[in-house]
Design a protein around this motif. Structure first.
Motif, mmCIF file in Angstrom:
data_model
loop_
_atom_site.group_PDB
_atom_site.id
_atom_site.type_symbol
_atom_site.label_atom_id
_atom_site.label_comp_id
_atom_site.label_asym_id
_atom_site.label_seq_id
_atom_site.Cartn_x
_atom_site.Cartn_y
_atom_site.Cartn_z
ATOM 1 N N ILE A 95 0.600 -1.209 -0.128
ATOM 2 C CA ILE A 95 0.256 -0.254 0.301
ATOM 3 C C ILE A 95 0.558 0.439 -0.105
ATOM 4 C CG2 ILE A 95 -2.107 1.202 0.720
ATOM 5 C CD1 ILE A 95 -2.744 -1.274 0.280
ATOM 6 N N ALA A 96 0.651 2.088 -1.170
ATOM 7 C CA ALA A 96 1.727 2.823 -1.351
ATOM 8 C C ALA A 96 0.477 4.278 -0.871
ATOM 9 C CB ALA A 96 2.231 3.040 -2.601
ATOM 10 N N LEU A 97 1.248 5.114 -0.697
ATOM 11 C CA LEU A 97 1.236 6.400 0.053
ATOM 12 C C LEU A 97 1.201 7.343 -0.421
ATOM 13 C CD1 LEU A 97 0.456 6.116 3.913
ATOM 14 C CD2 LEU A 97 -1.572 5.068 2.292
ATOM 15 N N MET A 98 0.469 8.606 -0.800
ATOM 16 C CA MET A 98 1.241 9.246 -2.059
ATOM 17 C C MET A 98 0.268 10.841 -1.635
ATOM 18 S SD MET A 98 1.296 9.359 -5.580
ATOM 19 C CE MET A 98 -1.155 9.254 -5.983
ATOM 20 N N GLY A 99 0.689 11.892 -1.294
ATOM 21 C CA GLY A 99 0.884 13.639 -1.111
ATOM 22 C C GLY A 99 1.554 13.792 -1.480
ATOM 23 N N ILE B 40 -2.284 2.284 -4.333
ATOM 24 C CA ILE B 40 -1.973 3.562 -4.527
ATOM 25 C C ILE B 40 -2.707 4.274 -3.814
ATOM 26 C CG2 ILE B 40 -0.720 5.643 -5.042
ATOM 27 C CD1 ILE B 40 1.160 3.444 -7.588
ATOM 28 N N ILE B 41 -3.176 5.364 -2.772
ATOM 29 C CA ILE B 41 -3.629 6.329 -1.768
ATOM 30 C C ILE B 41 -2.706 7.220 -1.822
ATOM 31 C CG2 ILE B 41 -5.013 6.130 0.095
ATOM 32 C CD1 ILE B 41 -5.036 3.239 0.658
ATOM 33 N N TYR B 42 -4.204 8.454 -2.718
ATOM 34 C CA TYR B 42 -3.355 9.595 -1.910
ATOM 35 C C TYR B 42 -4.112 9.965 -0.879
ATOM 36 C CZ TYR B 42 -3.863 14.587 -4.545
ATOM 37 O OH TYR B 42 -3.493 15.384 -4.189
ATOM 38 N N LEU B 43 -3.353 10.531 -0.385
ATOM 39 C CA LEU B 43 -3.692 11.200 0.917
ATOM 40 C C LEU B 43 -3.800 12.700 0.327
ATOM 41 C CD1 LEU B 43 -1.536 9.726 4.013
ATOM 42 C CD2 LEU B 43 -3.587 9.341 3.017
ATOM 43 N N ARG B 44 -5.248 13.539 0.000
ATOM 44 C CA ARG B 44 -5.309 14.925 -0.568
ATOM 45 C C ARG B 44 -5.840 15.817 -0.208
ATOM 46 N NH1 ARG B 44 -9.312 17.540 -3.797
ATOM 47 N NH2 ARG B 44 -8.681 18.210 -5.556
ATOM 48 N N ALA B 45 -5.221 16.586 0.347
ATOM 49 C CA ALA B 45 -5.059 18.002 1.404
ATOM 50 C C ALA B 45 -5.409 18.947 0.590
ATOM 51 C CB ALA B 45 -4.264 17.344 2.457
ATOM 52 N N GLN B 46 -6.100 20.354 1.245
ATOM 53 C CA GLN B 46 -6.490 21.047 0.605
ATOM 54 C C GLN B 46 -5.249 22.312 0.573
ATOM 55 O OE1 GLN B 46 -8.221 22.496 -2.353
ATOM 56 N NE2 GLN B 46 -8.682 20.079 -2.138
ATOM 57 N N PRO B 47 -4.321 23.201 0.038
ATOM 58 C CA PRO B 47 -3.360 23.774 0.138
ATOM 59 C C PRO B 47 -3.239 24.527 1.638
ATOM 60 C CG PRO B 47 -3.725 23.737 -2.342
ATOM 61 C CD PRO B 47 -5.068 23.291 -1.171
ATOM 62 N N ASP B 48 -4.347 24.931 2.107
ATOM 63 C CA ASP B 48 -4.533 25.398 3.513
ATOM 64 C C ASP B 48 -3.929 24.573 4.260
ATOM 65 O OD1 ASP B 48 -5.300 28.268 2.108
ATOM 66 O OD2 ASP B 48 -7.966 27.756 2.468
#
Length: 174
Positions: A4-8, A103-111
Motif C-alpha cells: 500500500i503506497a501512500l502518496m501526497g 496507491i492511495i492519495y492523501l489529498r489535502a488542500q493547500p490551506d
C-alpha cells in the motif's frame, strides 16, 4: 498481500498516518525518504540536491523504490515528488498493473497543507520559495497527476489523524 503506497504532498500525513495504517493491516511500514538517506549514507535530502541537483536525488530515490517494491508487502510512504519522476512513476504503474501495489492519495488542500508545514533546512525548496509559501503552486501542478495515478483518494481536510487512518484503512483493505 499488496504493498500500500501512500502518496501526497508534504504535510499530507504520509509519514504520520502510515505507521498506524501498517499496524492496522499487520504490515511493516517503510518511509521512502529516510530509506534513500540511510541506504546512501546521507543526512538530508538537501545534501544531495545542493551538491548534485534534483535529478541525482530522484535517481537515488528510484533505486530505493525499486528495492522496496521487490521486498515483501508493506505500507510505503512515497516521497512527495516520487510520482513526478517519470521512471519512478512508470515503476509504480508496473507494480500497480500487476496488482501487487495499491496507491492511495492523501489529498489535502493547500490551506491544510500550509498549516501543517514549517520551514525546514532539511527539505530543499521545489520552486525557490519557502515550503509553506510554495504549497499552492505545487498542489496545482501535482494534484492532477496524483489523482490519475491513485487507486483511491482520501480527502484529508478536516480529518483528525485517527480519522485519516480509518479512512485509509477502509480503502486499503481488500
Amino acid at each position: 498481500m499488496q504493498t500500500i503506497a501512500l502518496m501526497g504532498l508534504r504535510g499530507s500525513g504520509k509519514s504520520t498516518v502510515g505507521p498506524a495504517v501498517a499496524a492496522g493491516l499487520g504490515m511493516p511500514f517503510r518511509d521512502l525518504d529516510p530509506l534513500v538517506l540511510a541506504w546512501n549514507r546521507l543526512d538530508t535530502v538537501r545534501e544531495v540536491v545542493d551538491a548534485q541537483g534534483w535529478p541525482a536525488f530522484r535517481a537515488l530515490e528510484l533505486g530505493a523504490l525499486d528495492r522496496v517494491l521487490k521486498e515483501s508487502a508493506c505500507v510505503l510512504a512515497l516521497g512527495g515528488g516520487t510520482p513526478t519522476h517519470t521512471p519512478s512513476r512508470e515503476l509504480l504503474e508496473i507494480y500497480q498493473s500487476s496488482a501487487s501495489l495499491r496507491i492511495i492519495y492523501l489529498r489535502a488542500q493547500p490551506d491544510t497543507l500550509a498549516s501543517r508545514l514549517t520551514p525546514s533546512d532539511d527539505r530543499p525548496s521545489l520552486t525557490g520559495m519557502d515550503a509553506v509559501q510554495e504549497v499552492a503552486d505545487v498542489f496545482q501542478e501535482r494534484d492532477p497527476l496524483y489523482a490519475k495515478l491513485a487507486d483511491s483518494i482520501v480527502e484529508c481536510d478536516g480529518l483528525s489523524i485517527d480519522d485519516q487512518v480509518e479512512a485509509v484503512l477502509s480503502v486499503a483493505k481488500p
